[in-house]
Design a protein around this motif. Structure first.
Motif, short mmCIF file in Angstrom:
data_model
loop_
_atom_site.label_atom_id
_atom_site.label_comp_id
_atom_site.label_asym_id
_atom_site.label_seq_id
_atom_site.Cartn_x
_atom_site.Cartn_y
_atom_site.Cartn_z
N ILE A 1 -8.72 0.78 -7.32
CA ILE A 1 -7.68 0.51 -6.12
C ILE A 1 -8.68 -0.18 -4.99
CG2 ILE A 1 -5.98 1.11 -4.60
CD1 ILE A 1 -5.03 3.22 -6.62
N SER A 2 -8.12 -1.16 -4.36
CA SER A 2 -8.81 -1.65 -3.05
C SER A 2 -7.72 -2.21 -2.39
CB SER A 2 -9.85 -2.59 -3.55
OG SER A 2 -9.54 -3.58 -4.68
N ASP A 3 -8.21 -2.27 -1.11
CA ASP A 3 -7.27 -3.03 -0.01
C ASP A 3 -7.27 -4.61 -0.47
OD1 ASP A 3 -6.81 -0.82 1.35
OD2 ASP A 3 -8.71 -1.03 2.68
N ASN B 1 -1.43 -4.30 2.04
CA ASN B 1 -1.40 -4.58 0.36
C ASN B 1 -2.69 -3.80 -0.40
OD1 ASN B 1 0.90 -5.93 0.52
ND2 ASN B 1 -0.14 -8.03 -0.03
N ILE B 2 -2.33 -3.20 -1.52
CA ILE B 2 -3.47 -2.90 -2.38
C ILE B 2 -3.53 -3.74 -3.72
CG2 ILE B 2 -3.61 -0.50 -1.52
CD1 ILE B 2 -1.90 0.19 -3.96
N ARG B 3 -4.86 -3.85 -4.26
CA ARG B 3 -4.82 -4.39 -5.53
C ARG B 3 -5.32 -3.35 -6.29
NH1 ARG B 3 -7.25 -9.55 -7.39
NH2 ARG B 3 -7.23 -10.08 -5.30
N VAL B 4 -4.68 -3.16 -7.79
CA VAL B 4 -4.89 -2.06 -8.59
C VAL B 4 -5.38 -2.75 -9.81
CG1 VAL B 4 -4.03 0.03 -9.98
CG2 VAL B 4 -3.05 -0.94 -7.59
N ALA C 1 0.92 -1.09 0.08
CA ALA C 1 0.25 0.09 -0.21
C ALA C 1 0.80 1.18 0.03
CB ALA C 1 -0.85 0.01 1.30
N ALA D 1 -4.32 -5.53 6.17
CA ALA D 1 -4.78 -4.24 5.53
C ALA D 1 -4.98 -3.41 6.87
CB ALA D 1 -5.80 -4.42 4.66
N GLU E 1 1.03 3.29 -3.25
CA GLU E 1 -0.15 3.80 -3.91
C GLU E 1 -0.06 5.17 -4.77
OE1 GLU E 1 -4.90 4.83 -3.26
OE2 GLU E 1 -3.86 3.67 -1.54
N ASP F 1 -2.53 1.68 7.18
CA ASP F 1 -2.68 2.36 5.95
C ASP F 1 -1.40 2.00 4.79
OD1 ASP F 1 -5.02 3.51 6.59
OD2 ASP F 1 -3.98 5.41 7.13
#
Length: 100
Positions: A35-37, A56-59, A15, A49, A18, A52
Motif C-alpha cells: 500500500i502506498s500513497d 488516495n492509496i494504491r494497493v 485512503a 495525499a 485502507e 491521512d
C-alpha cells in the motif's frame, strides 16, 4: 531465470478505506500486498495525499488469477457505488512463485 505467470491486481481508492481493505484482503486469501500513497485526478476530481483519510492509496496484490478476480469482484460489489475506486488486472512474471 525461471519466471512464473501471476496476476497483479492494482486498486486505487480513497485512503479512508485502507483498514477495511486490509480486512477484506486477509479474508479473501491475498498472499500479501503493498500500500502506498497516491495522488491524481479522475472522474471525482483532484485527489491529493495531504490528509491521512482524504487522499488516495494504491494497493498492489500479486496472486493467482482466481484470487485476483475474487478480490476485484468483491471490491466492485461492496465499494464501487459509494467510493472513488479503480481496479485493474495485469499479467506479470515473478521469479519466486511460492510467494504468490
Amino acid at each position: 531465470m525461471d519466471a512464473h505467470i501471476r496476476t497483479l491486481l492494482t486498486v486505487i481508492c480513497e485512503a479512508a478505506l485502507e483498514k477495511k481493505l486490509v480486512v477484506d484482503l486477509e479474508q479473501l486469501g491475498a498472499p500479501g500486498w503493498t500500500i502506498s500513497d497516491a495522488r491524481g485526478r479522475g472522474g471525482r476530481g483532484v485527489r491529493s495525499a495531504g490528509w491521512d483519510t482524504e487522499g488516495n492509496i494504491r494497493v498492489e496484490i500479486i496472486c493467482t488469477r482466481d484470487i485476483a478476480e475474487r478480490i476485484a469482484g468483491h471490491l466492485q460489489a461492496r465499494y464501487y457505488a459509494n467510493y472513488a475506486m479503480v481496479c485493474y488486472l495485469a499479467q506479470v512474471e515473478v521469479l519466486r512463485a511460492e510467494k504468490f
